[in-house]
Design an enzyme around this catalytic site. Structure first.
Site, PDB file in Angstrom:
ATOM      1  N   TYR A   1      25.602  -7.508   5.249  1.00  0.00           N
ATOM      2  CA  TYR A   1      24.473  -8.173   4.553  1.00  0.00           C
ATOM      3  C   TYR A   1      23.681  -9.474   5.626  1.00  0.00           C
ATOM      4  O   TYR A   1      22.757 -10.211   5.642  1.00  0.00           O
ATOM      5  CB  TYR A   1      25.014  -9.067   4.328  1.00  0.00           C
ATOM      6  CG  TYR A   1      26.263  -9.216   2.940  1.00  0.00           C
ATOM      7  CD1 TYR A   1      25.827  -7.389   2.592  1.00  0.00           C
ATOM      8  CD2 TYR A   1      27.120  -9.104   2.791  1.00  0.00           C
ATOM      9  CE1 TYR A   1      26.962  -6.783   1.337  1.00  0.00           C
ATOM     10  CE2 TYR A   1      28.447  -8.737   1.842  1.00  0.00           C
ATOM     11  CZ  TYR A   1      27.986  -7.676   1.048  1.00  0.00           C
ATOM     12  OH  TYR A   1      28.828  -7.070  -0.633  1.00  0.00           O
TER      13      TYR A   1
ATOM     14  N   HIS B   1      32.621   0.090   4.293  1.00  0.00           N
ATOM     15  CA  HIS B   1      32.317  -0.452   2.923  1.00  0.00           C
ATOM     16  C   HIS B   1      32.361   0.720   1.988  1.00  0.00           C
ATOM     17  O   HIS B   1      31.365   0.339   0.768  1.00  0.00           O
ATOM     18  CB  HIS B   1      30.984  -0.947   3.260  1.00  0.00           C
ATOM     19  CG  HIS B   1      30.120  -1.925   2.861  1.00  0.00           C
ATOM     20  ND1 HIS B   1      28.803  -2.814   3.616  1.00  0.00           N
ATOM     21  CD2 HIS B   1      29.834  -2.124   1.709  1.00  0.00           C
ATOM     22  CE1 HIS B   1      28.612  -3.500   2.491  1.00  0.00           C
ATOM     23  NE2 HIS B   1      28.912  -3.175   1.334  1.00  0.00           N
TER      24      HIS B   1
END
Length: 341
Positions: free
Chosen positions: A56, A114
């Site tokens: 992010y 992830h």
């Protein structure tokens, strides 16, 4: 009526800790100043669960917001994730070290893979120097391959489910064991996965030992309820956390936030639409990770309330057939062909 504020989350040695039942998502926060201000507002509103990830690119402003909030670190549940090019067993802890350094923390509460695949990095040195700032290139991030090319898959360490569908042999188990080691070092309290299918998780279940799969984070909302995955998680005491709980918008412009049924139910219950969808998620025993930059919505999204069985049924029956399985077929979106079987 009230809903649970926290759920038990399995950690090492048969113990549990509490995970707040509503989290604040930090994906696509964009520029650093926006992320810092939004997270500060969320903490001020009462959020004690932040969902983050190295990819992010906002670890530093999030860390600054935590430090400036005045909220004791031990009261905040922090999740983060490693991107696939850190997925080789030798590099899993390196990504966690970078996260901790960037956020100014000694530990996080939950560390996730992830995706169920592993990519090849440019080099170990490239990973050590990797940056994930807004608009960073693949080279900045240390990912092998050109900007317009699919990532280079490390099939050896990708889940056996995905590797076999592409004609390769693979196993995520070595990576999983490296994640478990991060618990033993005290850098994270728990470990889990994200975007894993049932088959992907089944590969890891025999290797839980004393450090279990605590969580599977997947996209979940009434259009994509992921019933089988959620029930599999409950069967194995794996918490499901839900990204994109408000669904966003489909390519043709259709939006769950403006769906007639959803708007009517929200009005009936004297709720904002986001509050309604978050309430549905928590009532199912899952953890919504909503995101907003608007202070009033940040606050209302946290205020989940119990819905009637009738209203839950309406939301439960909104699944779109064309959405089924979309989140677990992610490899094809990156240009890697898979086949069934």
């Amino acid at each position: 009526m009230s809903l649970p504020k926290r759920f038990p989350l399995r950690v090492a040695n048969g113990k549990t800790i509490e995970i707040p039942s509503v989290g604040y998502g930090t994906w696509a926060s964009g520029e650093n100043s926006w992320a810092k201000d939004a997270v500060a507002e969320a903490l001020k509103a009462g959020y004690r669960h932040l969902d983050c990830a190295w990819m992010y690119g906002v670890d530093e402003p999030i860390g600054e917001a935590i430090k400036g909030s005045g909220v004791p670190r031990e009261e905040i549940f922090i999740t983060s994730k490693f991107w696939p090019h850190f997925g080789h067993p030798d590099n899993v802890e390196l990504c966690l070290d970078k996260i901790l350094k960037n956020m100014g923390l000694d530990y996080i509460d939950l560390y996730l893979a992830h995706w169920p695949c592993v990519w090849k990095p440019i080099s170990r040195e490239a990973l050590q120097n990797a940056k994930s700032f807004h608009n960073a290139t693949s080279k900045d991030r240390g990912i092998a391959g050109g900007e317009d090319d699919p990532p280079q898959i490390d099939w050896e360490h990708t889940t056996s489910n995905l590797a076999s569908r592409a004609g390769h042999k693979g196993s995520f188990v070595p990576t999983w064991k490296a994640m478990q080691q991060c618990v033993k070092t005290g850098k994270t309290k728990a470990v889990g996965v994200s975007n894993f299918s049932i088959s992907d998780m089944e590969e890891l279940l025999p290797h839980e030992n004393d450090i279990p799969i605590s969580c599977n984070q997947i996209e979940v909302h009434p259009w994509l309820p992921q019933n089988e995955l959620v029930e599999f998680g409950k069967k194995h005491n794996i918490i499901t956390t839900c990204y994109s709980p408000f669904a966003g918008q489909l390519p043709e412009g259709k939006s769950l936030l403006h769906d007639t049924k959803v708007v009517e139910l929200a009005k009936k219950n004297d709720m904002d639409v986001g509050q309604l969808l978050g309430s549905w998620a928590v009532q199912r025993g899952t953890v919504p990770l909503g995101k907003s930059g608007t202070p009033s919505r940040i606050k209302s999204n946290l205020d989940v309330k119990k819905l009637s069985a009738e209203d839950m049924k309406v939301l439960d029956e909104m699944a779109l057939p064309e959405e089924k399985g979309r989140t677990v077929n992610f490899v094809e979106a990156w240009g890697v062909p898979l086949h069934e079987g």
